[in-house]
Design an enzyme around this catalytic site. Structure first.
Site, PDB file in Angstrom:
ATOM      1  N   GLU A   1       0.103  -3.289   4.676  1.00 41.83           N
ATOM      2  CA  GLU A   1      -1.061  -2.391   4.770  1.00 41.83           C
ATOM      3  C   GLU A   1      -1.115  -1.670   6.120  1.00 41.83           C
ATOM      4  O   GLU A   1      -0.759  -2.245   7.141  1.00 41.83           O
ATOM      5  CB  GLU A   1      -2.350  -3.220   4.637  1.00 41.83           C
ATOM      6  CG  GLU A   1      -2.989  -3.166   3.281  1.00 41.83           C
ATOM      7  CD  GLU A   1      -3.543  -1.803   2.887  1.00 41.83           C
ATOM      8  OE1 GLU A   1      -3.642  -0.915   3.747  1.00 41.83           O
ATOM      9  OE2 GLU A   1      -3.874  -1.631   1.713  1.00 41.83           O
ATOM     10  N   ASP A   2      -1.611  -0.431   6.105  1.00 42.57           N
ATOM     11  CA  ASP A   2      -1.751   0.312   7.363  1.00 42.57           C
ATOM     12  C   ASP A   2      -3.221   0.554   7.718  1.00 42.57           C
ATOM     13  O   ASP A   2      -3.493   1.248   8.701  1.00 42.57           O
ATOM     14  CB  ASP A   2      -1.040   1.674   7.276  1.00 42.57           C
ATOM     15  CG  ASP A   2      -1.803   2.655   6.398  1.00 42.57           C
ATOM     16  OD1 ASP A   2      -2.264   2.237   5.313  1.00 42.57           O
ATOM     17  OD2 ASP A   2      -1.958   3.816   6.810  1.00 42.57           O
TER      18      ASP A   2
ATOM     19  N   ASN B   1      -3.704   9.555  -7.134  1.00 43.38           N
ATOM     20  CA  ASN B   1      -2.510  10.403  -7.178  1.00 43.38           C
ATOM     21  C   ASN B   1      -1.214   9.600  -7.045  1.00 43.38           C
ATOM     22  O   ASN B   1      -0.135  10.188  -6.895  1.00 43.38           O
ATOM     23  CB  ASN B   1      -2.581  11.447  -6.057  1.00 43.38           C
ATOM     24  CG  ASN B   1      -3.717  12.434  -6.302  1.00 43.38           C
ATOM     25  OD1 ASN B   1      -3.737  13.120  -7.314  1.00 43.38           O
ATOM     26  ND2 ASN B   1      -4.682  12.481  -5.395  1.00 43.38           N
TER      27      ASN B   1
ATOM     28  N   SER C   1      -2.615   0.533  -4.362  1.00 41.84           N
ATOM     29  CA  SER C   1      -3.135   1.713  -3.641  1.00 41.84           C
ATOM     30  C   SER C   1      -4.478   2.160  -4.187  1.00 41.84           C
ATOM     31  O   SER C   1      -4.758   2.010  -5.380  1.00 41.84           O
ATOM     32  CB  SER C   1      -2.142   2.874  -3.799  1.00 41.84           C
ATOM     33  OG  SER C   1      -2.711   4.078  -3.340  1.00 41.84           O
ATOM     34  N   ALA C   2      -5.280   2.757  -3.315  1.00 36.76           N
ATOM     35  CA  ALA C   2      -6.571   3.318  -3.739  1.00 36.76           C
ATOM     36  C   ALA C   2      -6.401   4.673  -4.414  1.00 36.76           C
ATOM     37  O   ALA C   2      -7.306   5.159  -5.085  1.00 36.76           O
ATOM     38  CB  ALA C   2      -7.469   3.483  -2.518  1.00 36.76           C
ATOM     39  N   SER C   3      -5.225   5.267  -4.258  1.00 32.66           N
ATOM     40  CA  SER C   3      -5.082   6.674  -4.653  1.00 32.66           C
ATOM     41  C   SER C   3      -4.902   6.881  -6.147  1.00 32.66           C
ATOM     42  O   SER C   3      -4.063   6.249  -6.789  1.00 32.66           O
ATOM     43  CB  SER C   3      -3.890   7.300  -3.930  1.00 32.66           C
ATOM     44  OG  SER C   3      -3.689   8.614  -4.414  1.00 32.66           O
TER      45      SER C   3
ATOM     46  N   ASP D   1       0.878  -1.163   0.000  1.00 34.88           N
ATOM     47  CA  ASP D   1       0.000   0.000   0.000  1.00 34.88           C
ATOM     48  C   ASP D   1       0.922   1.221   0.000  1.00 34.88           C
ATOM     49  O   ASP D   1       2.077   1.125   0.418  1.00 34.88           O
ATOM     50  CB  ASP D   1      -0.874  -0.052   1.262  1.00 34.88           C
ATOM     51  CG  ASP D   1      -1.707   1.194   1.420  1.00 34.88           C
ATOM     52  OD1 ASP D   1      -2.327   1.627   0.431  1.00 34.88           O
ATOM     53  OD2 ASP D   1      -1.737   1.758   2.538  1.00 34.88           O
ATOM     54  N   LEU D   2       0.438   2.351  -0.475  1.00 33.25           N
ATOM     55  CA  LEU D   2       1.308   3.536  -0.575  1.00 33.25           C
ATOM     56  C   LEU D   2       1.107   4.487   0.613  1.00 33.25           C
ATOM     57  O   LEU D   2       2.011   4.691   1.428  1.00 33.25           O
ATOM     58  CB  LEU D   2       1.009   4.246  -1.909  1.00 33.25           C
ATOM     59  CG  LEU D   2       1.773   5.534  -2.181  1.00 33.25           C
ATOM     60  CD1 LEU D   2       3.273   5.287  -2.270  1.00 33.25           C
ATOM     61  CD2 LEU D   2       1.278   6.174  -3.496  1.00 33.25           C
ATOM     62  N   ASP D   3      -0.109   5.050   0.703  1.00 32.20           N
ATOM     63  CA  ASP D   3      -0.386   6.051   1.742  1.00 32.20           C
ATOM     64  C   ASP D   3      -0.340   5.405   3.126  1.00 32.20           C
ATOM     65  O   ASP D   3      -1.115   4.495   3.422  1.00 32.20           O
ATOM     66  CB  ASP D   3      -1.776   6.670   1.524  1.00 32.20           C
ATOM     67  CG  ASP D   3      -1.864   7.472   0.233  1.00 32.20           C
ATOM     68  OD1 ASP D   3      -0.973   8.299  -0.010  1.00 32.20           O
ATOM     69  OD2 ASP D   3      -2.825   7.269  -0.535  1.00 32.20           O
TER      70      ASP D   3
ATOM     71  N   LYS E   1      -8.514   6.855   6.679  1.00 37.95           N
ATOM     72  CA  LYS E   1      -7.333   6.108   6.205  1.00 37.95           C
ATOM     73  C   LYS E   1      -7.748   4.866   5.410  1.00 37.95           C
ATOM     74  O   LYS E   1      -8.541   4.067   5.901  1.00 37.95           O
ATOM     75  CB  LYS E   1      -6.440   5.721   7.382  1.00 37.95           C
ATOM     76  CG  LYS E   1      -5.714   6.921   7.945  1.00 37.95           C
ATOM     77  CD  LYS E   1      -4.661   6.540   8.958  1.00 37.95           C
ATOM     78  CE  LYS E   1      -3.943   7.812   9.416  1.00 37.95           C
ATOM     79  NZ  LYS E   1      -3.095   7.562  10.581  1.00 37.95           N
ATOM     80  N   GLY E   2      -7.227   4.753   4.215  1.00 38.88           N
ATOM     81  CA  GLY E   2      -7.526   3.600   3.376  1.00 38.88           C
ATOM     82  C   GLY E   2      -8.894   3.658   2.712  1.00 38.88           C
ATOM     83  O   GLY E   2      -9.289   2.731   2.008  1.00 38.88           O
TER      84      GLY E   2
ATOM     85  N   THR F   1       1.158  10.486   3.830  1.00 33.35           N
ATOM     86  CA  THR F   1       0.353  11.477   3.119  1.00 33.35           C
ATOM     87  C   THR F   1      -0.898  11.839   3.902  1.00 33.35           C
ATOM     88  O   THR F   1      -1.592  12.799   3.542  1.00 33.35           O
ATOM     89  CB  THR F   1      -0.066  10.944   1.736  1.00 33.35           C
ATOM     90  OG1 THR F   1      -0.425   9.582   1.907  1.00 33.35           O
ATOM     91  CG2 THR F   1       1.036  11.079   0.715  1.00 33.35           C
TER      92      THR F   1
ATOM     93  N   ARG G   1     -11.809   8.298  -2.012  1.00 33.83           N
ATOM     94  CA  ARG G   1     -12.046   9.746  -1.958  1.00 33.83           C
ATOM     95  C   ARG G   1     -13.529  10.055  -1.761  1.00 33.83           C
ATOM     96  O   ARG G   1     -13.903  10.899  -0.955  1.00 33.83           O
ATOM     97  CB  ARG G   1     -11.543  10.386  -3.266  1.00 33.83           C
ATOM     98  CG  ARG G   1     -11.439  11.893  -3.190  1.00 33.83           C
ATOM     99  CD  ARG G   1     -11.016  12.472  -4.533  1.00 33.83           C
ATOM    100  NE  ARG G   1      -9.756  11.929  -5.011  1.00 33.83           N
ATOM    101  CZ  ARG G   1      -9.268  12.164  -6.233  1.00 33.83           C
ATOM    102  NH1 ARG G   1      -9.928  12.927  -7.080  1.00 33.83           N
ATOM    103  NH2 ARG G   1      -8.126  11.624  -6.610  1.00 33.83           N
TER     104      ARG G   1
ATOM    105  N   LYS H   1     -10.984  -0.889  -1.689  1.00 29.73           N
ATOM    106  CA  LYS H   1     -10.744  -1.810  -0.579  1.00 29.73           C
ATOM    107  C   LYS H   1     -11.888  -1.617   0.416  1.00 29.73           C
ATOM    108  O   LYS H   1     -12.343  -0.488   0.574  1.00 29.73           O
ATOM    109  CB  LYS H   1      -9.409  -1.479   0.102  1.00 29.73           C
ATOM    110  CG  LYS H   1      -8.188  -1.590  -0.815  1.00 29.73           C
ATOM    111  CD  LYS H   1      -6.942  -1.017  -0.118  1.00 29.73           C
ATOM    112  CE  LYS H   1      -5.784  -0.911  -1.095  1.00 29.73           C
ATOM    113  NZ  LYS H   1      -4.579  -0.279  -0.525  1.00 29.73           N
TER     114      LYS H   1
HETATM  115  C1  BG6 Z   1      -5.839   5.928   0.157  1.00 32.11           C
HETATM  116  C2  BG6 Z   1      -5.792   6.869   1.345  1.00 32.11           C
HETATM  117  O1  BG6 Z   1      -4.573   5.379  -0.047  1.00 32.11           O
HETATM  118  O2  BG6 Z   1      -6.237   6.641  -1.010  1.00 32.11           O
HETATM  119  C3  BG6 Z   1      -7.139   7.556   1.521  1.00 32.11           C
HETATM  120  O3  BG6 Z   1      -5.467   6.146   2.526  1.00 32.11           O
HETATM  121  C4  BG6 Z   1      -7.525   8.256   0.207  1.00 32.11           C
HETATM  122  O4  BG6 Z   1      -7.060   8.480   2.581  1.00 32.11           O
HETATM  123  C5  BG6 Z   1      -7.521   7.254  -0.941  1.00 32.11           C
HETATM  124  O5  BG6 Z   1      -8.833   8.832   0.332  1.00 32.11           O
HETATM  125  C6  BG6 Z   1      -7.831   7.920  -2.288  1.00 32.11           C
HETATM  126  O6  BG6 Z   1      -6.791   8.815  -2.594  1.00 32.11           O
HETATM  127  P1  BG6 Z   1      -6.849   9.948  -3.694  1.00 32.11           P
HETATM  128  O7  BG6 Z   1      -5.421  10.481  -3.715  1.00 32.11           O
HETATM  129  O8  BG6 Z   1      -7.218   9.301  -4.987  1.00 32.11           O
HETATM  130  O9  BG6 Z   1      -7.857  10.953  -3.264  1.00 32.11           O
HETATM  131 MG    MG Z   2      -2.787   3.181   3.525  1.00 30.50          MG
END
Ligand code: BG6
Ligand code: MG
Length: 212
Positions: free
Chosen positions: A172-173, A121, A117-119, A10-12, A46-47, A18, A50, A148
Site C-alpha cells: 500500500e502507498d 477504473n 483497489s478503491a478505483s 493496491d493499484l494506484d 491518495k487512497g 496514476t 472519488r 479504505k
Molecule cells: C484510489 C486512488 O486508488 O482510487 C484515489 O488512490 C482515487 O486517488 C480512488 O480517488 C478512486 O478511483 P476512481 O478511479 O474510481 O475515481
Molecule cells: Mg494507492
C-alpha cells in the site's frame, strides 16, 4: 518475514503512478469552479474514494456546502470523464519499476496474487498495462461498498482465494490502505514515504526494493 500465502496489491501509486492523471483531472474541475488546486492539495486525495476526494477539493475551494448531492454527482462524473481520457492513453511501460517482475515471481512460487483497489477504473488500467492475467483475483471499487480504511476490499480478496487474513501481505502507498490492511488482520508493507505509512510492518521506497 514469515512465508505468506497471498499478496494483495493496491493499484494506484503501487503498480502505476496514476496520481498525476487524477491530479490533472481534479485541477481542471477546480479551474472551472474558479480556484487553484495544487499538487500539495492532491496529496490528500491518495487512497481516498472519488466522492470523498470531491468533498476535499470543494473544502480546498472554500465551498464545502455550495452544491447539492446531484450537482456533486455531476462533478464527480465530469472529473472521471477527464481522468478516463488520460488513462485510456496509458502505456505498458508506465508500470512502475519491478512491479511486473515481483508479481510474476510470487505467482511462480505459488503465492496467490490479488489487486485490492478503491478505483472503479481498475479494469481499464490493468488492460492498458497488459497485466490483468498476473492476478488470481481483482477486488476494486466496483465490487466494494465501503472505502479504505474499511478492510472490506482486502477481506473480500482473501475470502475469494480461501486464504486466512493472517497469511496475507498487503502492498500500500496510502495511510488509509495501511489502516485497512491492519483492520483486516493482514501484514501491511508501506510503499513510499514512511511518514504517510504509519503502522506498516516494513517500508520500501518502491516495489523494486522489496526483496523476495
Ligand atoms: C484510489 C486512488 O486508488 O482510487 C484515489 O488512490 C482515487 O486517488 C480512488 O480517488 C478512486 O478511483 P476512481 O478511479 O474510481 O475515481
Ligand atoms: Mg494507492
Amino acid at each position: 518475514m514469515k512465508p505468506y500465502k497471498m499478496a494483495i496489491f493496491d493499484l494506484d501509486g503501487v503498480i502505476v503512478d496514476t496520481a498525476k492523471y487524477h491530479y490533472l483531472a481534479w485541477r481542471e474541475l477546480a479551474e472551472r469552479l474558479g480556484f487553484e488546486f495544487t499538487q500539495e492539495h492532491n496529496e490528500r486525495l491518495k487512497g481516498v474514494s472519488r466522492w470523498r476526494s470531491l468533498e476535499i477539493l470543494l473544502e480546498v475551494g472554500g465551498m464545502p456546502d455550495k452544491f447539492t448531492d446531484a450537482e456533486k454527482e455531476d462533478m464527480a462524473n465530469e472529473k472521471n470523464k477527464r481522468y478516463v481520457g488520460y488513462i485510456s492513453q496509458l502505456r505498458e511501460d508506465e508500470i512502475l519499476p519491478g512491479a511486473r517482475e515481483l508479481i510474476a515471481r510470487m505467482k511462480e512460487n505459488g503465492i496467490k496474487t490479488a489487486i485490492g483497489s478503491a478505483s472503479k477504473n481498475t479494469p481499464l488500467i490493468l488492460e492498458r498495462l497488459g497485466i490483468a492475467d498476473l492476478f488470481d483475483v481483482v477486488i476494486d471499487g466496483n465490487s466494494t461498498q465501503k472505502a479504505k480504511p474499511d478492510p472490506e476490499v482486502f477481506v473480500l480478496g482473501a475470502k475469494a482465494m480461501d486464504v486466512p487474513p493472517g497469511d496475507c501481505i498487503v502492498f500500500e502507498d496510502a495511510q488509509a490502505g495501511i489502516d485497512a490492511a491492519l483492520a483486516a488482520g493482514m501484514t501491511p508493507i508501506g510503499v513510499g514515504d514512511p511518514h504517510n505509512l504509519v503502522g506498516a510492518e516494513i517500508h520500501v521506497p518502491a516495489l523494486k526494493d522489496f526483496i523476495f
